[in-house]
Design a protein around this motif. Structure first.
Motif, PDB file in Angstrom:
ATOM      1  N   UNK A 419       0.850  -1.189   0.000  1.00 13.08           N
ATOM      2  CA  UNK A 419       0.000   0.000   0.000  1.00 13.08           C
ATOM      3  C   UNK A 419       0.886   1.239   0.000  1.00 13.08           C
ATOM      4  N   UNK A 420       0.365   2.292  -0.617  1.00 16.21           N
ATOM      5  CA  UNK A 420       1.096   3.559  -0.721  1.00 16.21           C
ATOM      6  C   UNK A 420       0.323   4.618   0.055  1.00 16.21           C
ATOM      7  N   UNK A 421       1.000   5.301   0.949  1.00 16.83           N
ATOM      8  CA  UNK A 421       0.379   6.357   1.748  1.00 16.83           C
ATOM      9  C   UNK A 421       0.932   7.708   1.304  1.00 16.83           C
ATOM     10  N   UNK A 422       0.033   8.612   0.909  1.00 13.08           N
ATOM     11  CA  UNK A 422       0.437   9.946   0.452  1.00 13.08           C
ATOM     12  C   UNK A 422      -0.379  10.981   1.206  1.00 13.08           C
ATOM     13  N   UNK A 423       0.312  11.793   1.985  1.00 13.32           N
ATOM     14  CA  UNK A 423      -0.372  12.865   2.704  1.00 13.32           C
ATOM     15  C   UNK A 423      -1.518  12.382   3.561  1.00 13.32           C
ATOM     16  N   UNK A 424      -1.392  11.201   4.150  1.00 15.05           N
ATOM     17  CA  UNK A 424      -2.447  10.680   5.012  1.00 15.05           C
ATOM     18  C   UNK A 424      -3.467   9.816   4.303  1.00 15.05           C
ATOM     19  N   UNK A 425      -3.486   9.814   2.968  1.00 16.03           N
ATOM     20  CA  UNK A 425      -4.397   8.964   2.201  1.00 16.03           C
ATOM     21  C   UNK A 425      -3.688   7.668   1.823  1.00 16.03           C
ATOM     22  N   UNK A 426      -4.396   6.550   1.918  1.00 20.44           N
ATOM     23  CA  UNK A 426      -3.795   5.252   1.654  1.00 20.44           C
ATOM     24  C   UNK A 426      -4.394   4.633   0.391  1.00 20.44           C
ATOM     25  N   UNK A 427      -3.523   4.047  -0.453  1.00 17.23           N
ATOM     26  CA  UNK A 427      -3.948   3.441  -1.717  1.00 17.23           C
ATOM     27  C   UNK A 427      -3.358   2.035  -1.826  1.00 17.23           C
TER      28      UNK A 427
END
Length: 660
Positions: A419-427
């Motif tokens: 999973x990739x976390x960017x600025x608090x959002x997880x994908x």
């Protein structure tokens, strides 16, 4: 008087009023003056008032004197006056005060007639409607200003705040230069500061009421050369507050089409004596400009031609020469004296920028503790996404990352999910491409993460590691970002992302073992007496953490670590009798020749190598690179485990010259 008598009286008044108006307008062939017509209307209104019992009113100052009936097809200043009155009172005319009485004006008049009680509300603006207009204007009089008497002046940046002027002002300074955002003008951009007008008055205060400026395309351009095809509007700003705006996409708004000149009128910008005023000039650009695109820019010039102001006595002065004023009558503003603000219109999105950069949160190469029975998640890679050099916001659409392993034959044997976390959002990874030791992970962001201009966010890659099989013990994993798809939030244009590819560090996976982290390194050359006995001392201070079980480190260099020596020419030097190595620990307990590190605890060790190159290697620089740390799971073990120190560049000393 009964109801019937009242109705009859009103009917008589109406008939008489109409008869009087018709007779009043049945005039001799000689045309009446405006004053004569106004006097006739006033007299008629008085007679109507006498018959109806309603007090007469006189037209208010600021009311327009209508001299004819207005209907579909009428044009002129009186139509404009009617339209302005309707717009001011909230009746919509989409095209504005055009001076043409069309269907929209008719509908607005009908709505106004209904609101003020005129029946039928047919949209015809005749004598009855005009009389009603005069009575309404008399009940809400306005006080206009005269051209030689400034209105209520305001201080720059605070519209609406009255100030008192004093003195006989004269313009002392006028400078016109490029605006702060002159390099950031794109198709579709709004209120971009392209020019900066600096003004200062001496001998008194002044109220600026008019500014003339011009827009002209550079002669070398092959695109649109008519400003009304390029710009939507031009605006004036002081300290972030808008003080003036004019339409620029209508050819008829220009004073002179040849020089592209526009006039800001009815301004109220106050300049106090000896205080500098900075007026920023901004433009709003159309979405599509002919000649812009595929790397081509459209160059434009802007100049100030004239400025009008009033002093405290109401004396008007117009400045249009000297200082940085440009003679706009030349029709080629770039070829005359004065200062010109220059700017270029770029393709939409060309100023949007996204860079992939290293992150301080990227974990150093380490040994990650996993479990033989349960899944464990670790962050294995981090990188920064930066819009520090971007003119606008950026939408992230997709991020592609490559992950590679060793020892284990398939990434899926080690990792359950990424999973990739960017600025608090997880994908979560939408797809895996490839099999075996390397996979390509695609994360669909779909513009759910938006980076504002001048922002940096950290993207963190997490791996959910499977329960470890014994055969996969000691596997490594490394990740790198290989592609980022992004576009400008406003322009929708795809952005070329710089800084790719970018890799993280190698991580080793174990259910039990040690983690080695560098704390310090030194390299020192020692000169004895000039004979072949000069030597170098190289030290690596590390922190070793045991996990899953206790770990034991031998107290001699031979059994504690391996290393290699390299000279500045890149040649590896084999160790031999001329090389010695030792190990020391700060606090670890010594048992049977081994330093003990309890499970979950960290101890500090120093690996030391002494090297004498003898005569064959004199006058060269040397460094030591430590390759493995060797440990046992108990003090009596005969089969130690070697922990590879990766990347090797993290576990090496600096160079030291051994002279000999």
């Amino acid at each position: 008087m009964n109801i019937a008598q009242t109705s009859a009286s009103k009917a008589i008044v109406a008939v008489v009023a109409v008869a009087m108006m018709l007779s009043a307008f049945a005039m001799p062939a000689k045309a009446a003056t405006t004053a004569e017509l106004q006097a006739q209307i006033t007299a008629l209104m008085a007679q109507i008032a006498a018959l109806s019992g309603t007090p007469a009113t006189t037209p208010a100052a600021g009311a327009y004197t209508f001299t004819r009936s207005l209907t579909i097809g009428s044009t002129g200043a009186d139509v404009t006056a009617l339209q302005n009155h309707l717009i001011k009172n909230g009746y919509a005319i989409a095209a504005g005060a055009t001076g043409y009485f069309g269907a929209q004006t008719k509908s607005a008049v009908a709505a106004w007639q209904t609101a003020v009680g005129i029946m039928p509300a047919a949209g015809f603006f005749g004598p009855v409607s005009q009389a009603k207009y005069m009575s309404l204007m008399a009940s809400t009089p306005t006080t206009p200003t005269t051209p030689t008497t400034p209105g209520t002046p305001t201080t720059p940046g605070t519209p609406g705040t009255p100030v008192d002027l004093s003195g006989e002002a004269s313009l002392d300074t006028m400078e016109f230069t490029d605006g702060d955002e002159a390099d950031d003008v794109e198709e579709g951009s709004e209120d971009v500061i392209v020019g900066e007008l600096t003004l200062e008055f001496s001998d008194g205060d002044a109220e600026i009421t008019r500014i003339d400026l011009a827009l002209e395309v550079d002669a070398a351009n092959n695109g649109d050369d008519d400003p009304w095809k390029v710009f939507q509007d031009v605006s004036l700003w002081i300290d972030g507050e808008e003080v003036g705006r004019i339409t620029a996409d209508d050819e008829d708004e220009y004073l002179d089409e040849d020089d592209g000149s526009l006039r800001f009128s009815d301004l109220s910008i106050v300049g106090m004596e000896d205080e500098e005023i900075i007026v920023e000039v901004a433009v709003t650009v159309n979405d599509s400009v002919d000649g812009v695109g595929a790397g081509d820019d459209e160059d434009w010039n802007m100049a100030v031609g004239a400025l009008r102001f009033f002093d405290a006595d109401g004396v008007a002065t117009t400045e249009d020469a000297g200082m940085d004023f440009v003679d706009l009558t030349s029709n080629v503003i770039a070829a005359v004296s004065g200062s010109i603000a220059e700017f270029s219109i770029e393709e939409a999105g060309s100023g949007d920028d996204l860079d992939v950069e290293s992150s301080t949160e990227d974990p150093d190469s380490t040994t990650l503790e996993v479990d033989a029975d349960d899944n464990v998640e670790h962050m294995i890679f981090a990188f920064d996404l930066s819009t520090d050099d971007s003119d606008g916001d950026v939408d992230l659409n997709e991020v592609t990352i490559r992950a590679t392993t060793t020892v284990a034959s398939n990434v899926d044997d080690l990792v359950n999910d990424f999973r990739l976390e960017i600025g608090g959002d997880s994908y979560d990874a939408e797809s895996y491409t490839g099999t075996g030791s390397t996979v390509v992970l695609v994360f669909d962001i779909d513009a759910d993460t938006v980076l504002s201009a001048d922002e940096t966010v950290t993207a963190k890659l997490y791996a959910d590691f499977e329960d470890m099989e014994s055969g996969d013990e000691g596997s490594t994993i490394i990740a790198s970002v290989v592609a980022v798809d992004a576009e400008g939030s406003d322009s929708g244009e795809t952005i070329t992302v710089d800084g790719l590819p970018r890799s993280g560090e190698i991580h080793t996976l174990r259910t039990e073992g040690i983690d080695v982290t560098v704390a310090d390194e030194t390299a020192v050359a020692n000169t004895i007496d000039g004979a072949d006995n000069d030597f170098g001392e190289y030290e690596l201070e590390v922190e070793i953490t045991a996990f899953g079980e206790d770990a034991y480190i031998a107290n001699t260099g031979t059994g504690a670590f391996t290393y290699q020596i390299e000279n500045s020419a890149g040649v590896l030097v084999a160790t031999g009798t001329a090389t010695s190595s030792t190990i020391s620990a700060e606090d670890a307990d010594l048992e049977n020749g081994y330093y003990r590190i309890n499970d979950g605890e960290t101890e500090t060790f120093t690996f030391r190598v002494t090297y004498d190159p003898l005569t064959s290697g004199e006058g060269l620089d040397y460094r030591v690179q430590f390759l493995t740390a060797i440990f046992n799971d108990d003090a009596d073990a005969v089969s130690p485990t070697s922990e590879t120190l990766t990347p090797a560049s993290d576990y090496e000393t600096g160079f030291a010259r051994i002279s000999d």
